[in-house]
Enzyme design. Structure first.
Site, PDB file in Angstrom:
ATOM      1  N   ASP A  52      55.968  38.027  69.073  1.00  0.00           N
ATOM      2  CA  ASP A  52      55.139  37.832  67.885  1.00  0.00           C
ATOM      3  C   ASP A  52      53.937  36.952  68.248  1.00  0.00           C
ATOM      4  O   ASP A  52      54.061  35.967  68.968  1.00  0.00           O
ATOM      5  CB  ASP A  52      55.966  37.157  66.770  1.00  0.00           C
ATOM      6  N   THR A  81      54.010  41.719  55.659  1.00  0.00           N
ATOM      7  CA  THR A  81      52.552  41.847  55.840  1.00  0.00           C
ATOM      8  C   THR A  81      52.175  43.114  56.598  1.00  0.00           C
ATOM      9  O   THR A  81      51.115  43.678  56.355  1.00  0.00           O
ATOM     10  CB  THR A  81      51.974  40.625  56.580  1.00  0.00           C
ATOM     11  N   HIS A 134      59.967  46.738  60.960  1.00  0.00           N
ATOM     12  CA  HIS A 134      60.167  45.852  62.110  1.00  0.00           C
ATOM     13  C   HIS A 134      61.199  44.781  61.781  1.00  0.00           C
ATOM     14  O   HIS A 134      61.395  44.427  60.622  1.00  0.00           O
ATOM     15  CB  HIS A 134      58.845  45.200  62.539  1.00  0.00           C
TER      16      HIS A 134
HETATM   17  P1  5GP Z   1      56.023  40.531  58.413  1.00  0.00           P
HETATM   18  O1  5GP Z   1      55.384  39.374  57.726  1.00  0.00           O
HETATM   19  O2  5GP Z   1      55.371  41.843  58.035  1.00  0.00           O
HETATM   20  O3  5GP Z   1      57.512  40.557  58.300  1.00  0.00           O
HETATM   21  O4  5GP Z   1      55.771  40.290  59.973  1.00  0.00           O
HETATM   22  C1  5GP Z   1      54.636  40.696  60.655  1.00  0.00           C
HETATM   23  C2  5GP Z   1      54.585  39.901  61.927  1.00  0.00           C
HETATM   24  O5  5GP Z   1      53.638  40.502  62.797  1.00  0.00           O
HETATM   25  C3  5GP Z   1      54.128  38.436  61.729  1.00  0.00           C
HETATM   26  O6  5GP Z   1      55.147  37.556  62.184  1.00  0.00           O
HETATM   27  C4  5GP Z   1      52.852  38.336  62.572  1.00  0.00           C
HETATM   28  O7  5GP Z   1      52.723  37.104  63.234  1.00  0.00           O
HETATM   29  C5  5GP Z   1      52.990  39.498  63.537  1.00  0.00           C
HETATM   30  N1  5GP Z   1      51.723  40.051  63.985  1.00  0.00           N
HETATM   31  C6  5GP Z   1      50.654  40.360  63.197  1.00  0.00           C
HETATM   32  N2  5GP Z   1      49.657  40.867  63.951  1.00  0.00           N
HETATM   33  C7  5GP Z   1      50.118  40.874  65.230  1.00  0.00           C
HETATM   34  C8  5GP Z   1      49.526  41.292  66.478  1.00  0.00           C
HETATM   35  O8  5GP Z   1      48.404  41.774  66.554  1.00  0.00           O
HETATM   36  N3  5GP Z   1      50.301  41.165  67.586  1.00  0.00           N
HETATM   37  C9  5GP Z   1      51.557  40.628  67.558  1.00  0.00           C
HETATM   38  N4  5GP Z   1      52.212  40.532  68.713  1.00  0.00           N
HETATM   39  N5  5GP Z   1      52.137  40.241  66.401  1.00  0.00           N
HETATM   40  C10 5GP Z   1      51.422  40.360  65.257  1.00  0.00           C
END
Ligand code: 5GP
Ligand code: ZN
Length: 114
Positions: free
Chosen positions: A30, A95, A100
Site C-alpha cells: 500500500d 476509496t 481488494h
Molecule cells: P480502500 O480505502 O479503498 O479500502 O483502500 C484503498 C487503498 O489503496 C488505500 O489504503 C490507499 O493507500 C491505497 N492506494 C491508493 N492509491 C494507490 C496507489 O497508487 N498505489 C498503491 N500501492 N496503493 C494505493
C-alpha cells in the site's frame, strides 16, 4: 476496466511494488501504509466491491483469501499475526472501487476496528 486505478496497477501501467501474483490475484505494498506492514491483495478480474462478489467464481474469491495468507507469510507475519480487512461501500470508506483486501501487521493493533 479502463479508468480503474487497480486495473492499471495490475496491467503494469501504474508502478507498484509486487509481493505476490498468481492467475487470479495480484498483491503489492500500500502506498500509504497504516501499519508497519501493509499490503493490498486485489482480484485480477475487475469487481467493484465484495457486495458484487457473485461476479467472481468461487475459485477466484477463494484465491483472494489464500493470497492474503500467502502475502502475510511472505511479509514475515505468519507467527506474529495479522489482520485482513475489506472495506465495502460508503460507510466503510472504500476509496478504490476494485475488490481488494488489506493485509495489516508488523505491530500490535487496536482491539476494536470501528
Ligand atoms: P480502500 O480505502 O479503498 O479500502 O483502500 C484503498 C487503498 O489503496 C488505500 O489504503 C490507499 O493507500 C491505497 N492506494 C491508493 N492509491 C494507490 C496507489 O497508487 N498505489 C498503491 N500501492 N496503493 C494505493
Ligand atoms: Zn479495476
Amino acid at each position: 476496466m479502463e479508468d480503474c486505478l487497480f486495473c492499471k496497477i495490475i496491467a503494469g501501467d501504474i508502478p507498484s511494488t509486487m509481493i505476490y501474483e498468481d492467475e487470479d490475484t495480484y498483491a503489492f505494498y500500500d502506498i500509504h501504509p497504516q501499519t508497519k506492514a501493509h499490503a493490498l491483495v486485489v482480484s485480477k478480474r475487475h469487481v467493484p466491491d465484495l457486495e458484487r462478489n457473485t461476479a467472481l467464481t468461487d475459485h477466484e474469491l477463494a484465491a483472494c483469501l489464500r493470497a492474503c495468507a500467502t502475502v502475510a507469510r511472505l511479509m514475515g507475519l505468519a507467527q506474529s499475526g495479522y489482520r485482513v480487512v475489506n472495506n465495502c461501500g460508503e460507510d466503510a470508506c472504500q476509496t478504490v472501487k476494485h475488490l481488494h483486501f488489506h493485509v495489516l501487521g508488523g505491530q500490535k493493533m487496536a482491539e476494536r476496528m470501528a
